[in-house]
Design a protein around this motif. Structure first.
Motif, short mmCIF file in Angstrom:
data_model
loop_
_atom_site.label_atom_id
_atom_site.label_comp_id
_atom_site.label_asym_id
_atom_site.label_seq_id
_atom_site.Cartn_x
_atom_site.Cartn_y
_atom_site.Cartn_z
N PHE A 98 45.39 38.17 39.53
CA PHE A 98 44.77 38.51 38.24
C PHE A 98 44.37 39.99 38.28
O PHE A 98 44.19 40.56 39.36
CB PHE A 98 43.52 37.65 38.01
N ASN A 99 44.19 40.59 37.09
CA ASN A 99 43.92 42.03 37.07
C ASN A 99 42.57 42.42 37.68
O ASN A 99 42.34 43.57 38.00
CB ASN A 99 44.10 42.62 35.66
N ASN A 100 41.70 41.43 37.90
CA ASN A 100 40.44 41.81 38.57
C ASN A 100 40.53 41.62 40.08
O ASN A 100 39.53 41.65 40.77
CB ASN A 100 39.27 40.99 38.00
N GLY A 101 41.73 41.36 40.56
CA GLY A 101 41.92 41.30 42.02
C GLY A 101 41.89 39.91 42.61
O GLY A 101 42.15 39.74 43.80
N ILE A 102 41.56 38.92 41.80
CA ILE A 102 41.57 37.55 42.34
C ILE A 102 43.01 37.10 42.55
O ILE A 102 43.86 37.23 41.67
CB ILE A 102 40.83 36.59 41.40
N LYS A 103 43.26 36.59 43.75
CA LYS A 103 44.63 36.24 44.08
C LYS A 103 44.73 34.76 44.44
O LYS A 103 43.91 34.24 45.19
CB LYS A 103 45.06 37.08 45.28
#
Lengths: 435, 175
Positions: A98-103
């Protein structure tokens, strides 16, 4: 106009002006959502407990995966760990960020005739502070339908930056090939969706070890339990059964609560209990359909039995309890079930009794003798449910508190209970013939 | 037609499509359930029972265009089941609690007609509710109750005659 038609038309007008309740759509959706697996309230609580108190809950069983998946040892044990060691399953190893860095990484899946099990990792470099990050909403998309998650367990690392999850889904149809693993998170107050495509490798699927119909009916007083079939796979054992509804409906029952399906049924393989994985029930009018899920069976099965420990049933009795207005709380026993009378008070010509029992205990045929006059139960006011930890037994129970309202006031009070619905202990053993 | 496309989706197990189909005629469904059960809670219960059965059985529906009459027949059956169960309960518990619940907050007029209807057999009650409360034609009534149009007509006729005996006054068959 003729008189009868007049009357009929009058009612027709009322019907014509009926407003469709706003909740209709939601109720229809919910009915369908619950269709697949309608979990009992207690099962729901149990699954929440599994998520948060994972280590203390001995949840021996989801099946599992290909080349040994690393890092899942603490999340799974028993059967799944064993299968993981043997490299059963299909490795996927694909991610979505996700664009907030959650993978999210789908490490692997394991498929047999009872489930599809997904092994995946959520990584959040900034830490997973909020609860909603712990439990994403999941489904797997197939050719024509969505396969919904049925339960699972996860474990976070100490820093809360990484969680390993193992989730069970309904088994995919035989024609499924290209599927996608979908997940929703609420990120900054907005729902965001991600997906990972994967191709099902049928060569890696494990099929079943026992699959047979049983179709036998057993009677427990006034209820019939019918065992339909058993399907055992390397990851789990699923028994399908149906249970007749209770004829009686307790007076003390609050609308929308279905207590017909409460039961405790264990599976014994060669005389030893097989761990329970959970169970679901659904009903569409007639009987209650049960799906009992247990761990995989041991290799050499000689004897398979079901032990019906408890089943919700009715019991006639004659319980009389003397009460006084403004008395201190009183704990009593009713058919081996604890009942606490919290208080008794009178107001505006009515007598009110607050009482607490375990949620599965319901009273019927209840009267209050007020100065030698019998007063029938006027109304039941639901106060709510509470979770209580019973230390001696090391388990939680759900209690149900309600107020019974009776017309009339007086000094000499005697509560009379003539019938209860409660989880009756049977401990009966049913043998399951295996060919 | 749009709805035939949605029926196809519902047949493939799309739950949203099924809910959409019902909601597109929500008033008809709700009124039908209400006419049978006489209260909101039971009507919604019946609708829930119906949609679960529809979901299970829709794949076996042969003609898409008969979805609405088929589903309404199922709804009628769900309502009858609820009424039947309820009857049992009131019978067994001779206590007053249910009776309080039943009559509380109900309009005078309704108690009247519902009370009179109690004296008819359930087949007669059913057709009279469909005919007079919902204004259905005999063809639809016959479909829902799974009898011939002639039988439906004679049930209405006999039902009205019996009502007349109970209430007094005139009656005739409305066409």
């Amino acid at each position: 106009m003729k008189r009868i038609e007049d009357t009929l038309n009058h009612y027709k007008e009322q019907i014509d002006h009926l407003e469709v309740p706003e909740e209709m759509e939601i109720r229809l959706q919910k009915a369908l959502d619950q269709k697949r697996r309608k979990k009992k309230p207690f099962a729901l609580v149990a699954s929440i407990l599994v998520v948060f108190l994972l280590l203390s809950y001995n949840f021996n069983a989801i099946a599992y995966y290909s080349q040994k998946l690393m890092g899942y040892d603490e999340v799974i044990n028993g059967t799944l760990q064993d299968l993981n060691e043997k490299g059963k399953g299909q490795e996927i190893n694909k991610s979505y960020t996700f664009n907030n860095g959650i993978k999210v990484t789908l490490d692997g899946i394991m498929v047999d005739a009872n489930n599809l099990i997904a092994f995946y990792t959520i990584e959040a470099p900034k830490g997973i502070a909020e609860n909603h990050m712990l439990t994403p909403t999941l489904y797997i998309d197939g050719l024509f339908q969505k396969y919904h998650a049925q339960g699972g367990q996860g474990k976070a690392n100490d820093e809360y930056t990484k969680i390993k999850w193992v989730h069970e889904f309904e088994p995919p149809h035989f024609f499924e090939k290209n599927m996608s693993f979908n997940f929703h998170f609420i990120i900054n107050g907005k729902p965001q969706e991600g997906k990972i495509d994967f191709t099902l490798d049928r060569m890696k699927a494990m099929g079943h070890t026992i699959k047979q119909t049983i179709n036998k009916t057993y009677t427990f007083e006034d209820r019939n339990l019918k065992i339909h079939s058993i399907r055992a796979t390397p990851t789990s054992t699923v028994i399908k059964a149906s249970l007749e509804k209770l004829v009686d409906k307790a007076q003390d029952r609050v609308r929308d609560r279905d207590l017909h399906a409460l039961y405790e049924i264990n599976l014994l393989a060669n005389g030893t209990e097989v761990d329970r994985l959970g169970s679901g029930s659904s009903s569409s009018g007639g009987d209650i359909e049960l799906e009992l899920r247990y761990d995989a069976l041991p290799r050499d099965i000689e004897k398979l039995e079901l032990k019906v420990v408890k089943l919700q049933n009715t019991q006639e009795l004659s319980k009389k309890i003397e009460l006084q207005v403004d008395m201190k709380s009183l704990t009593t026993d009713i058919m081996g079930q604890e009942m606490i009378i919290k208080n008794v008070y009178q107001d505006e010509g009515y007598t009110y009794i607050t009482l607490v029992t375990e949620e599965s205990v319901l009273l019927d045929d209840v009267f209050l003798k007020i100065d030698h006059v019998l007063s029938p139960l006027d109304e039941v006011i639901e106060k709510g449910y509470d979770k209580v930890i019973v230390k001696e037994e090391n388990k939680a129970k759900i209690t149900y508190e309600r107020i019974l309202k009776f017309k009339g006031t007086g000094k000499n009070l005697e509560l009379q209970i003539n019938k209860i619905v409660y989880p009756k202990t049977y401990n009966d053993i049913i043998e399951i013939p295996i060919k | 037609m749009e709805s035939s496309h949605i029926i196809k989706r519902a047949k493939k197990g799309d739950k949203e499509a099924l809910v959409h189909l019902i909601m597109s005629q929500k008033a008809e469904y709700y009124k039908l359930a209400y006419a049978y059960t006489g209260n909101k809670d039971d009507a919604l219960d019946a609708l829930e029972d119906m949609i679960v059965i529809l979901y299970d059985k829709i794949s076996s529906l042969k003609k898409d265009e008969s979805f609405y009459s088929w589903s309404k027949t199922i709804l009628a059956n769900c309502c009858k089941k609820i009424l039947k169960n309820k009857k049992k309960i009131i019978f067994m518990d001779t206590l007053t609690e249910q009776v309080y619940e039943e009559s509380y907050g109900v309009k005078e007029q309704r108690i009247d007609i519902q009370n009179y209807l109690q004296h008819l057999n359930s087949d007669q009650q059913e057709v009279i509710k469909l005919k007079y409360f919902l204004d259905f034609d005999y063809k639809t009534i016959a479909e829902i109750t799974k009898v011939s149009e002639g039988t439906a007509k004679s049930r209405v006729f006999n039902g009205l005659r019996k009502l007349k005996e109970i209430i007094g006054g005139e009656y005739y068959e409305k066409d």
